[in-house]
Design a protein around this motif. Structure first.
Motif, PDB file in Angstrom:
ATOM      1  N   HIS A 244      38.633  25.862  50.651  1.00 37.79           N
ATOM      2  CA  HIS A 244      38.280  27.224  50.635  1.00 37.79           C
ATOM      3  C   HIS A 244      37.428  27.849  49.577  1.00 37.79           C
ATOM      4  O   HIS A 244      37.579  29.119  49.434  1.00 37.79           O
TER       5      HIS A 244
ATOM      6  N   TYR B 235      35.953  31.086  50.869  1.00 34.78           N
ATOM      7  CA  TYR B 235      36.658  32.280  50.794  1.00 34.78           C
ATOM      8  C   TYR B 235      36.796  32.751  49.502  1.00 34.78           C
ATOM      9  O   TYR B 235      36.944  33.964  49.140  1.00 34.78           O
TER      10      TYR B 235
ATOM     11  N   VAL C 233      44.050  30.744  51.228  1.00 33.33           N
ATOM     12  CA  VAL C 233      43.568  30.435  52.660  1.00 33.33           C
ATOM     13  C   VAL C 233      43.412  31.518  53.493  1.00 33.33           C
ATOM     14  O   VAL C 233      44.137  32.634  53.249  1.00 33.33           O
TER      15      VAL C 233
ATOM     16  N   ASP D  73      43.744  27.522  45.608  1.00 30.88           N
ATOM     17  CA  ASP D  73      43.046  26.510  46.916  1.00 30.88           C
ATOM     18  C   ASP D  73      43.438  25.151  46.633  1.00 30.88           C
ATOM     19  O   ASP D  73      42.767  24.273  46.187  1.00 30.88           O
TER      20      ASP D  73
ATOM     21  N   HIS E  17      49.041  31.052  48.874  1.00 26.13           N
ATOM     22  CA  HIS E  17      47.794  29.909  48.904  1.00 26.13           C
ATOM     23  C   HIS E  17      46.321  30.429  49.316  1.00 26.13           C
ATOM     24  O   HIS E  17      46.571  31.655  50.132  1.00 26.13           O
TER      25      HIS E  17
END
Length: 186
Positions: free
Chosen positions: A106, A109, A71, A101, A69
């Motif tokens: 995120h 990110y 993250v 995500d 994922h």
């Protein structure tokens, strides 16, 4: 909640150890570790040609993959740093990041990862597989799975890749440490 529970289930030795420390005393006796199982028939190795084509991987190009994922604690940044180093000395290698995500939390990110990949000159060699397709296709297409997180409570994708006969590299910590034995299963 632990005081009222009849049974507390941990999904890995790492989670069991954390819960045992957290639950010191009587709830600890109700703690059981039940590790995730893998349906070996479902993850049986098969011809990777179609999977590689579906993922956009050139025929014959070695593929190093991360499945996780999007993250921050999964450490995609470390995967990209590794990819940048490998690409300098092995220009024919391709890389893939599979996973998205899931909750849309995120975006910043994700943007930083794309910027890092651009700074490293990986645009032509990095395949972003964020559509949530069947992980078996991604694993079938890959030649090597890399799992760079040290915070992983279990690491199911490691078991899935191993079931498909794929070599893996993982950080020797927490869940992966109980799955991947150096020079034996990873």
């Amino acid at each position: 909640v632990a005081q009222r529970a009849n049974r507390i289930v941990a999904n890995s030795e790492a989670v069991d150890a954390v819960l045992a420390e957290f639950l010191h005393g009587s709830p600890r006796s109700r703690l059981t570790c039940v590790v995730n199982g893998i349906d070996l028939a479902r993850f049986a190795p098969r011809d990777p040609t179609q999977a590689r084509h579906a993922c956009g991987i050139p025929p014959g190009a070695p593929l190093v993959t991360m499945v996780a994922h999007l993250v921050p604690w999964k450490r995609h940044d470390l995967f990209l740093a590794m990819a940048g180093l490998i690409a300098q000395t092995h220009p024919g290698v391709h890389f893939a990041i599979a996973g998205g995500d899931l909750l849309g939390e995120h975006a910043r990110y994700r943007t930083s990862l794309h910027a890092q990949a651009a700074r490293l000159g990986l645009e032509e060699k990095l395949h972003w597989l964020e559509q949530g397709g069947d992980v078996r296709d991604v694993l079938q297409a890959t030649d090597l799975l890399v799992h760079p997180t040290a915070e992983e409570p279990f690491g199911r994708v490691l078991c899935e890749a191993m079931a498909m006969g794929k070599p893996i590299i993982a950080v020797r910590a927490n869940g992966p440490a109980s799955i991947v034995k150096h020079d034996a299963t990873g």
